[in-house]
Design an enzyme around this catalytic site. Structure first.
Site: not given
Ligand code: ATP
Ligand code: MG
Length: 610
Positions: A71, A306, A316
């Site tokens: 995102e 994750r 984030k």
């Molecule tokens: P955050 O929890 O930091 O806001 P998010 O999952 O909301 O992260 P996105 O931008 O939606 O952030 O994530 C993009 C991709 O990165 C998603 O497919 C998510 O599964 C992956 N991702 C995010 N954080 C991790 C992590 N700690 N380990 C592995 N993959 C991750």
């Molecule tokens: Mg997300």
């Protein structure tokens, strides 16, 4: 290709040193699908679209399609790096393509600045989205028309209804883990009424929260996510790409499966939190495939754990807090666990890829020690970084018997294990900079560096100690100068002219200590930043604690260092090992002279293991 699987908890030291991909459960799934030809019947028009656009088109040239769907509401962090390496790595290894997709269905908080930074970081990690003669860069917001049509299709097939309960009422009627939910009084609205209301929502006739579109599944489902989840809501917000075209936006759980479906994704890999969403993912795609909107076979979702890394935060929301409340200097502060920060810190893409391989892919949560990441960086930097000499805590050393005005060159190797990298000349003269810790007026036991002549505990006089100035001469300490406060300001010594490293007979001098140095007259004086961990505890914010309280307030030490003169010319993107001190990168170049400051990426060995 098959290798024993890596255990996520295995310490770095025991991991396989080679870079061959280790097998994991996702690779097994992909290999089984390829063997069975699960996705072989799909066709591809050349761009994402509903089933009818792919109909009659050539077979999909991609054996598999994965996607990385951030995102655009922040910068990428180390957790994303794991997901990037995984998704792009699978596509690369199995004749597929990984789509770079912005999941920009939420109009608030999304910005072009983030889009640009994210693309930059993915490229920096060594991946791109070009395959089979096309760019696979997509924006979920480009699919809003199809998503809207999919919602109308669900209404027409009595699979969705417009609910007019308040958010609070909806929450209470949803039930709990142990109690079923209750049907909304609006659940049995007619198709015509639902359609008219939904179109009214789209046309801006209602206020935010007045109505919401819900899937009609089962309010008694043991899986709360199947209790008529919301799929479209009113949001009167301007979208960074579609502007004011829409005032209704799809919910993530509705949008994501459709994005995957339109893009012919075969393996939709996400983190474990989405496991409970999978039944809805499957439910929705099945409905839309029945309706001829999505090509069969529909995408499948798979979940992995994750990345959790000690001593940092990877959320984030928390990273935004660090930036907006100025606990760090910005998203690219070298202490931030962001990819833009890591790059300025001097971490390398190769180090991240090694790390992703080493921690592997698991189905259950675990914590990876930050030291594992540092070890990967160290291993990579050891290979790629030429050696240089730097004095970080300078103290003057004066060689009294070296002629005033005389200069000569010494010749250190650029890499001790890579003779083909050659040697370079570094100037030597009468006054040098050495590390303050390389002189002790009263030496502790087993101290082999410089100390002056003195009296031993037994009452004998002892000579000053002899050390080798690395790549140079052997010197014998004769004393030191102090200022009015008793602080040592210079050390004196004499040198042995026939002891120069690399000259015949030099090795007849036997000394126990070797120290490094930089010629004072020639040195390049520069600011060097020594970074430590941003948090002082392994799990910042554990329990209910505010993670801000766990910040390590001494995470940056700034020193004025004396560097070997050639470092004045260091260019962005170069890496160096400063002998004894670790790996460094030039950063923040003087706008006029172009001269750099330096950041320490990582120390020579793990200082935290002691
Ligand atoms: P955050 O929890 O930091 O806001 P998010 O999952 O909301 O992260 P996105 O931008 O939606 O952030 O994530 C993009 C991709 O990165 C998603 O497919 C998510 O599964 C992956 N991702 C995010 N954080 C991790 C992590 N700690 N380990 C592995 N993959 C991750
Ligand atoms: Mg997300």
């Amino acid at each position: 290709m098959s290798k024993p699987s890596t255990n996520a908890n295995k310490p770095a030291g025991q991991a396989k040193p080679d870079n061959a991909p280790a097998s994991n459960f996702l690779r097994h799934i992909v290999e089984a699908d390829l063997a069975k030809g699960t996705n072989a019947t799909r066709t591809w028009s050349g761009k994402p679209g509903p089933a009818n656009t792919h109909l009659g088109e050539p077979d999909d040239p991609a054996k598999i399609r994965t996607r990385f769907p951030p995102e655009p509401n922040g910068y990428l962090h180390f957790g994303h790096a794991k997901s990037i390496c995984l998704n792009f790595g699978l596509a690369r290894d199995y004749g597929g393509v990984c789509h770079m997709r912005f999941d920009d269905t939420n109009p608030e908080k999304e910005e072009q600045e983030y889009v640009d930074a994210i693309l930059d970081s993915v490229k920096w990690l060594g991946f791109d989205w070009k395959a089979f003669g096309a760019e696979h860069l997509y924006f979920a917001s480009d699919y809003f028309d199809v998503m809207y049509a999919a919602a109308e299709y669900l209404i027409l097939t009595a699979n969705a209804y417009v609910d007019s309960l308040s958010a609070d009422q909806m929450r209470t009627m949803r039930g709990t883990l142990t109690e079923p939910g209750k049907d909304s009084p609006y659940r049995e609205r007619s198709v015509a009424e639902n359609l008219a209301l939904f179109q009214g929502m789209r046309d801006g006739k209602f206020a935010e929260g007045e109505h919401i579109l819900r899937a009609k599944i089962d309010m008694a489902s043991p899986n709360i996510n199947l209790r008529d989840p919301a799929i479209y809501r009113i949001r009167k917000a301007t979208h960074h790409r579609t502007g004011d075209k829409w005032c209704i936006y799809p919910m993530y759980t509705f949008a994501h499966p459709i994005e995957d479906g339109l893009e012919n994704i075969t393996h939709s890999i996400c983190t474990l939190e989405f496991e409970d969403q999978r039944p809805f993912y499957d439910w929705l795609l099945e409905r839309l495939a029945e309706g001829g909107l999505i090509q069969r076979p529909v995408p499948r979702q798979y979940e992995f754990a994750r990345l959790n890394l000690t001593y940092v935060v990877l959320s984030k929301r928390k990273l935004i807090e660090l930036v907006t409340d100025k606990h760090v200097e910005g998203w690219d502060d070298p202490r931030m666990p962001t990819l833009v920060g890591a790059r300025r810190r001097g971490y390398t893409p190769e180090g991240f890829r090694m790390f992703a391989e080493r921690v592997g892919v698991a189905k259950s949560h675990s914590w990876i020690d930050y030291a594992t990441l540092e070890e990967c960086m160290r291993e990579d930097l050891n290979e790629r970084a030429p050696r240089r000499i730097a004095v970080l805590d300078p103290l003057k050393l004066i060689i009294d018997n070296y002629p005033e005005g005389q200069e000569e060159e010494c010749h250190p190797p650029n890499h001790p294990q890579k003779p083909d990298w050659g040697k370079r000349g570094v100037p030597f003269s009468r006054e040098l900079w050495i590390e303050r810790e390389d002189f002790e007026e009263v030496p502790p036991p087993k101290y082999f560096r410089l100390y002056p002549p003195g009296v031993t505990p037994a009452g004998d006089t002892s000579p000053g100690n002899k050390v080798r100035l690395k790549y140079g001469f052997v010197v014998e300490c004769t004393g030191c100068d102090k200022d009015a406060d008793g602080r040592v300001i210079a050390v004196h010594c004499n040198y042995f002219p026939d002891s120069k490293s690399g000259t015949p007979g030099a090795d007849t001098y036997k000394v126990k200590g070797t120290i490094h140095w930089v010629s004072a007259k020639h040195a390049y004086t520069a600011e060097v930043r020594l970074y430590d961990r941003l948090f002082k505890v392994p799990n910042p914010g554990a329990g209910d604690r505010d993670f801000i309280l766990d910040i390590n307030t001494e995470s940056m030490k700034i020193v004025t260092a004396q560097l070997e003169p050639a470092l004045r010319e260091a260019k962005a993107g170069e890496h160096f090992q400063f002998e004894r001190h670790g790996y460094f990168v030039p950063d923040r170049f003087d706008p006029v002279s172009g001269e750099p400051e330096f950041n320490r990426a990582v120390t020579m060995k793990d200082a935290w293991q002691k």
